[in-house]
Design an enzyme around this catalytic site. Sequence first.
Site, PDB file in Angstrom:
ATOM      1  N   LYS A  56      -6.727  96.820   9.675  1.00  0.00           N
ATOM      2  CA  LYS A  56      -5.739  97.602  10.395  1.00  0.00           C
ATOM      3  C   LYS A  56      -6.015  99.093  10.216  1.00  0.00           C
ATOM      4  O   LYS A  56      -6.472  99.517   9.170  1.00  0.00           O
ATOM      5  CB  LYS A  56      -4.320  97.301   9.875  1.00  0.00           C
ATOM      6  N   ARG A 110       1.345  98.216   8.495  1.00  0.00           N
ATOM      7  CA  ARG A 110       2.040  97.127   9.161  1.00  0.00           C
ATOM      8  C   ARG A 110       3.542  97.422   9.213  1.00  0.00           C
ATOM      9  O   ARG A 110       4.116  97.928   8.241  1.00  0.00           O
ATOM     10  CB  ARG A 110       1.810  95.819   8.393  1.00  0.00           C
ATOM     11  N   HIS A 160      -2.944  81.438  15.749  1.00  0.00           N
ATOM     12  CA  HIS A 160      -3.756  81.324  16.953  1.00  0.00           C
ATOM     13  C   HIS A 160      -5.120  80.778  16.549  1.00  0.00           C
ATOM     14  O   HIS A 160      -5.388  80.558  15.361  1.00  0.00           O
ATOM     15  CB  HIS A 160      -3.849  82.657  17.701  1.00  0.00           C
ATOM     16  N   LYS A 194     -15.006  89.421  20.649  1.00  0.00           N
ATOM     17  CA  LYS A 194     -14.365  88.654  19.588  1.00  0.00           C
ATOM     18  C   LYS A 194     -13.884  87.308  20.106  1.00  0.00           C
ATOM     19  O   LYS A 194     -13.288  87.214  21.169  1.00  0.00           O
ATOM     20  CB  LYS A 194     -13.195  89.454  19.009  1.00  0.00           C
ATOM     21  N   HIS A 214      -7.119  82.156  13.657  1.00  0.00           N
ATOM     22  CA  HIS A 214      -6.665  81.758  12.316  1.00  0.00           C
ATOM     23  C   HIS A 214      -7.186  80.382  11.936  1.00  0.00           C
ATOM     24  O   HIS A 214      -7.278  80.043  10.762  1.00  0.00           O
ATOM     25  CB  HIS A 214      -5.127  81.693  12.258  1.00  0.00           C
ATOM     26  N   LYS A 221      -9.868  85.561  22.059  1.00  0.00           N
ATOM     27  CA  LYS A 221      -9.063  86.374  22.966  1.00  0.00           C
ATOM     28  C   LYS A 221      -9.394  86.011  24.415  1.00  0.00           C
ATOM     29  O   LYS A 221     -10.539  85.751  24.759  1.00  0.00           O
ATOM     30  CB  LYS A 221      -9.338  87.866  22.743  1.00  0.00           C
ATOM     31  N   THR A 222      -8.381  85.992  25.258  1.00  0.00           N
ATOM     32  CA  THR A 222      -8.577  85.745  26.678  1.00  0.00           C
ATOM     33  C   THR A 222      -7.882  86.856  27.455  1.00  0.00           C
ATOM     34  O   THR A 222      -7.190  87.695  26.877  1.00  0.00           O
ATOM     35  CB  THR A 222      -7.968  84.396  27.104  1.00  0.00           C
ATOM     36  N   THR A 245       3.445  86.841   9.355  1.00  0.00           N
ATOM     37  CA  THR A 245       3.680  88.000  10.225  1.00  0.00           C
ATOM     38  C   THR A 245       4.043  87.576  11.640  1.00  0.00           C
ATOM     39  O   THR A 245       4.461  88.397  12.449  1.00  0.00           O
ATOM     40  CB  THR A 245       2.430  88.893  10.264  1.00  0.00           C
ATOM     41  N   GLN A 288      -2.581  89.426  -4.201  1.00  0.00           N
ATOM     42  CA  GLN A 288      -3.391  88.269  -3.822  1.00  0.00           C
ATOM     43  C   GLN A 288      -4.155  87.727  -5.023  1.00  0.00           C
ATOM     44  O   GLN A 288      -4.343  86.518  -5.163  1.00  0.00           O
ATOM     45  CB  GLN A 288      -4.361  88.629  -2.694  1.00  0.00           C
ATOM     46  N   ASP A 330     -13.461  89.417   6.081  1.00  0.00           N
ATOM     47  CA  ASP A 330     -12.767  90.645   5.685  1.00  0.00           C
ATOM     48  C   ASP A 330     -11.959  90.476   4.397  1.00  0.00           C
ATOM     49  O   ASP A 330     -11.433  91.443   3.856  1.00  0.00           O
ATOM     50  CB  ASP A 330     -11.856  91.129   6.814  1.00  0.00           C
TER      51      ASP A 330
END
Length: 417
Positions: free
Chosen positions: A82, A86, A45, A227, A48, A230-231, A40, A169, A190
């Site tokens: 989500k 998507r 990041h 979380k 992941h 994240k910054t 995607t 999957q 998840d």
Amino acid sequence: MNIIDELRWRGAVNQTTDEEGLKELTEKKQIGLYCGVDPTGDSLHIGHLIPFMMLKRFQLQGHHPVIVIGGGTGAIGDPSGKNSERVLQTMDQVKHNEDALSAQMVNLFGTENFTIVNNYDWLSKLSLLDFLRDYGKLFNVNTMLNKEVVASRLEVGISFTEFTYQILQSIDFLHLYRHENVQLQIGGADQWGNITAGIDLIHKVEGSDTPVFALTIPLMLKADGTKFGKTAGGAVWLDPKKTSPYEFYQFWINQDDRDVVKYLKYFTFLDEKEIDELAEKVRTQPEKREAQRRLAEEVTEFVHGKQAVIEAQHITKALFSGDVQDLTAGEIAQGFKNMPTVEVSKEKKNIILWLVDDTKIEPSRRQAREDVKNGAVRINGEKVTDVEAEVDPGAHFEGKYVIVRKGKKRYFLVKVR
């Protein structure tokens, strides 16, 4: 230490289908295991990175990791986490992302005892009738609706396309069991519903005693409850063009004392003895931030290599001391990426006029003269006190940059065009 026991010690196990059976299997033989990533985007990041660190640990103990690039599943979208559908990408964009992610995986895992596959290769060969007859019959809609990944979407709605994601999957797991000797799937917390759906499919097709397993990793939260990953500037990417190795290094070195030991367990390959020693230093000498430095070194080397660590440390030292003369143009591009930036021509000019007219670093000539006379201005690390001095923008850093420091901490990056 058995690999499953090690993962438990590291706090990296959320759920398993049969932990004792998996432990016994991994002690008897080297197994194949997999984790998937949908294309995607064109970079992972650090969020992941967590399940892939687990695969790397298995690889280091002789097991065979398989990475599935989801060229097929990525084309339709994963409903996980989500609240809306998507946005579908073009196949050209999906292909670009596949190539970029594959390159990142090779960088992390090397080329020995490691396989990358693309589920487009087998999913694209399924006809609609084959899909419905061979697989659709084996999935109970009521069971699918009860999976958390679907149930969380029922209130806002979910398309049939994303509803079928767990079937696709599951087909992946079955294919990899048959063709790559994969017996374990790893994923985030998840993904539990999707992974166990795959195990159910394998048991229906291959026999209920088929030894296949699921292992999920806990959702990682920082000590403040937010979380991880994240910054203020957004995600921390593995792609050095999106997040420079210096920024990557700084992210890790700035971690909270309350989190650093947990991250050492998750993101480094240091053993229990060394991590315990670093934990003690966090408790007794937190001001030295030795654990944070070691964390930054280990993760940056794993993702970007040893040279990136050396450069990041060089930039860090130069910015702290103000001694920037020995930085390379490449290091400046990394370390000053987020500094206030202006562009100037290569024309030589009086320092006062240059600071006011060309760069606008100083608000007025009077203020510029005062700052220069008081020694508050440094050009490329050298203090300038002569108001008649001349600035030569092309004299340093391959003629690409001028570094201006005003006062003790205010840096400006001047790009030379």
